[in-house]
Scaffold this motif. Sequence first.
Motif, mmCIF file in Angstrom:
data_model
loop_
_atom_site.group_PDB
_atom_site.id
_atom_site.type_symbol
_atom_site.label_atom_id
_atom_site.label_comp_id
_atom_site.label_asym_id
_atom_site.label_seq_id
_atom_site.Cartn_x
_atom_site.Cartn_y
_atom_site.Cartn_z
ATOM 1 N N LEU A 29 53.906 30.824 51.800
ATOM 2 C CA LEU A 29 53.216 30.866 53.089
ATOM 3 C C LEU A 29 52.024 31.818 53.074
ATOM 4 O O LEU A 29 51.023 31.575 53.751
ATOM 5 N N MET A 38 65.459 30.194 54.868
ATOM 6 C CA MET A 38 64.249 30.731 54.255
ATOM 7 C C MET A 38 64.565 31.238 52.855
ATOM 8 O O MET A 38 65.581 31.888 52.645
ATOM 9 N N HIS A 44 59.612 30.269 49.419
ATOM 10 C CA HIS A 44 58.987 29.666 50.602
ATOM 11 C C HIS A 44 58.134 30.697 51.352
ATOM 12 O O HIS A 44 56.991 30.422 51.730
ATOM 13 N N LEU A 45 58.696 31.882 51.566
ATOM 14 C CA LEU A 45 57.940 32.925 52.265
ATOM 15 C C LEU A 45 56.696 33.319 51.485
ATOM 16 O O LEU A 45 55.624 33.498 52.062
ATOM 17 N N ILE A 55 64.332 39.716 58.628
ATOM 18 C CA ILE A 55 64.775 38.438 59.201
ATOM 19 C C ILE A 55 66.181 38.592 59.780
ATOM 20 O O ILE A 55 66.454 38.114 60.884
ATOM 21 N N PRO A 92 61.783 41.609 53.395
ATOM 22 C CA PRO A 92 61.632 40.474 54.318
ATOM 23 C C PRO A 92 62.980 39.958 54.833
ATOM 24 O O PRO A 92 63.108 39.637 56.010
ATOM 25 N N SER A 110 56.628 35.947 44.862
ATOM 26 C CA SER A 110 57.710 36.513 45.664
ATOM 27 C C SER A 110 57.874 38.005 45.397
ATOM 28 O O SER A 110 58.139 38.777 46.324
#
Length: 99
Positions: free
Chosen positions: A15, A7, A11-12, A39, A35, A20
């Motif tokens: 979504l 990840m 990308h997060l 994770i 984040p 970012s």
Amino acid sequence: SHLSEKMTADHLAALVQVSSSRLFCLFKASVGTTPFEYIARRRIERVCDKLKTTNQSLAQIAFDCGMSDQAHLCRVFRRLTGTTPKAWRRAARAAAGDA
């Protein structure tokens, strides 16, 4: 469900359709951690489950749980739990045997 996948911040953020930097601000305000720290903790929870319930090698568990390799798993595990995966597995199995 995607904890084993690589990840990135971009990308997060994509979504949830924010930048970012905005994702990190909102996530930390909402959850209390970044984040990636979240994770890492979730991955270590999965590692602990596998350590308790399987005889898989640490290398295989690392791969299955989204860690880059066994050394990475051991570093993150020790940082978050204060012990090594091997010692944790031994203690968890001893406790299960006593129960």
